[in-house]
Write a protein that holds these residues in place. Structure first.
Motif, mmCIF file in Angstrom:
data_model
loop_
_atom_site.group_PDB
_atom_site.id
_atom_site.type_symbol
_atom_site.label_atom_id
_atom_site.label_comp_id
_atom_site.label_asym_id
_atom_site.label_seq_id
_atom_site.Cartn_x
_atom_site.Cartn_y
_atom_site.Cartn_z
ATOM 1 N N UNK A 18 11.918 1.940 0.125
ATOM 2 C CA UNK A 18 13.053 2.873 0.168
ATOM 3 C C UNK A 18 13.540 3.172 -1.245
ATOM 4 N N UNK A 19 13.578 2.165 -2.087
ATOM 5 C CA UNK A 19 13.962 2.365 -3.485
ATOM 6 C C UNK A 19 12.999 3.322 -4.176
ATOM 7 N N UNK A 20 11.709 3.088 -4.003
ATOM 8 C CA UNK A 20 10.703 3.925 -4.655
ATOM 9 C C UNK A 20 10.733 5.347 -4.100
ATOM 10 N N UNK A 21 11.019 5.481 -2.814
ATOM 11 C CA UNK A 21 11.051 6.807 -2.207
ATOM 12 C C UNK A 21 12.170 7.655 -2.803
ATOM 13 N N UNK A 22 13.304 7.057 -3.127
ATOM 14 C CA UNK A 22 14.385 7.839 -3.731
ATOM 15 C C UNK A 22 13.932 8.418 -5.074
ATOM 16 N N UNK A 23 13.192 7.620 -5.853
ATOM 17 C CA UNK A 23 12.637 8.133 -7.109
ATOM 18 C C UNK A 23 11.615 9.238 -6.835
ATOM 19 N N UNK A 24 10.803 9.039 -5.816
ATOM 20 C CA UNK A 24 9.780 10.020 -5.435
ATOM 21 C C UNK A 24 10.429 11.355 -5.080
ATOM 22 N N UNK A 25 11.515 11.304 -4.333
ATOM 23 C CA UNK A 25 12.206 12.532 -3.929
ATOM 24 C C UNK A 25 12.794 13.255 -5.139
ATOM 25 N N UNK A 26 13.274 12.486 -6.119
ATOM 26 C CA UNK A 26 13.783 13.103 -7.345
ATOM 27 C C UNK A 26 12.662 13.817 -8.096
ATOM 28 N N UNK A 27 11.529 13.137 -8.250
ATOM 29 C CA UNK A 27 10.397 13.760 -8.948
ATOM 30 C C UNK A 27 9.908 14.969 -8.160
ATOM 31 N N UNK A 28 9.886 14.854 -6.839
ATOM 32 C CA UNK A 28 9.520 16.011 -6.012
ATOM 33 C C UNK A 28 10.407 17.211 -6.319
ATOM 34 N N UNK A 29 11.716 16.982 -6.432
ATOM 35 C CA UNK A 29 12.646 18.093 -6.661
ATOM 36 C C UNK A 29 12.295 18.831 -7.947
ATOM 37 N N UNK A 30 11.938 18.090 -8.992
ATOM 38 C CA UNK A 30 11.577 18.699 -10.270
ATOM 39 C C UNK A 30 10.216 19.392 -10.176
ATOM 40 N N UNK B 233 0.813 -1.219 0.000
ATOM 41 C CA UNK B 233 0.000 0.000 0.000
ATOM 42 C C UNK B 233 0.840 1.260 0.000
ATOM 43 N N UNK B 234 1.864 1.308 0.851
ATOM 44 C CA UNK B 234 2.737 2.482 0.902
ATOM 45 C C UNK B 234 3.490 2.665 -0.413
ATOM 46 N N UNK B 235 3.901 1.553 -1.022
ATOM 47 C CA UNK B 235 4.643 1.616 -2.285
ATOM 48 C C UNK B 235 3.750 2.145 -3.408
ATOM 49 N N UNK B 236 2.526 1.616 -3.495
ATOM 50 C CA UNK B 236 1.608 2.035 -4.551
ATOM 51 C C UNK B 236 1.246 3.510 -4.430
#
Length: 222
Positions: A167-179, A102-105
């Protein structure tokens, strides 16, 4: 699990060992300590972003409250990750929370929504351009390190697969957040210059080939 902190210092860790959930004592440089310590470091950086965020309330407009709530949720989820990492298999307890699909999705759905508003990248981004962007990139890099530490731990002990995926998905999320934050605030993104120069050289070469007498248009021989 009840939480009650009456005194912060205990002196029990002065010899280089600390207790995990359940009471097991391990070395402070153990893989499990590195994993949840790095997660705590990551949470601190997300906390910095969350602290600076109100200064940009007007510029975010209607997106401010939803984004602030996203950061609040992520901080709490990171604490859940740290708590789970601090609990070895023999220390698990009833009603213990474990990271799940759920958290990942939810992270994936949020990334999809943010990316719909963004232009495709023409180069790799560099950290910076704005305060929030810079801190989000720092969070992204620490998140990648946290993932590596989790994999190091997994080579030694069994840990929840969904935790590492989160944790893997969150790193991608943080990158998209930055943009997404840079776009919302109208701030520039720093881009890797070499990739831009390569693209410009390719355009120039294509333009040269298309000019008559420059290899583009050929003269028909008689």
């Amino acid at each position: 699990m009840a939480i009650r902190l009456s005194r912060i210092y205990t002196r029990t860790g002065d010899q280089g060992h600390t207790a995990l959930v359940g009471g097991k004592r391990v070395a402070k440089e153990s893989a499990r300590l590195e994993a949840y310590g790095t997660t705590d470091e990551l949470n601190s950086i997300v906390g910095i972003v969350r602290t600076y965020l109100p200064q940009y309330r007007d510029r975010f407009g209607a997106d401010f409250e939803p984004y602030a709530e996203t950061l609040r949720r992520i901080q709490n989820e990171l604490f859940d990750v740290g708590s789970e990492l601090a609990t070895p298999p023999d220390g698990e307890y009833p009603q213990m929370h474990q990271m799940g699909a759920g958290e990942i999705k939810l992270l994936e759905a949020e990334m999809d929504a943010m990316e719909k508003e963004l232009e495709p990248l023409k180069s790799f981004t560099l950290p910076g351009g704005g305060v929030l962007n810079a801190f989000l990139h720092q969070a992204r890099t620490v998140c990648r390190r946290a993932e590596r530490e989790c994999w190091r731990l997994k080579r030694e002990e069994d840990i929840n697969d969904n935790l590492i995926i989160y944790v893997n998905r969150l790193s991608d999320h943080l990158f998209v957040q930055s943009r997404w934050v840079a776009k919302r605030l109208g701030e520039p993104e720093f881009l890797w210059d070499r990739a831009l120069r390569i693209e410009e050289n390719k355009k120039a070469a294509r333009a040269a080939k298309s000019r008559p007498g420059r290899g583009g248009a050929r003269v028909k021989s008689r």
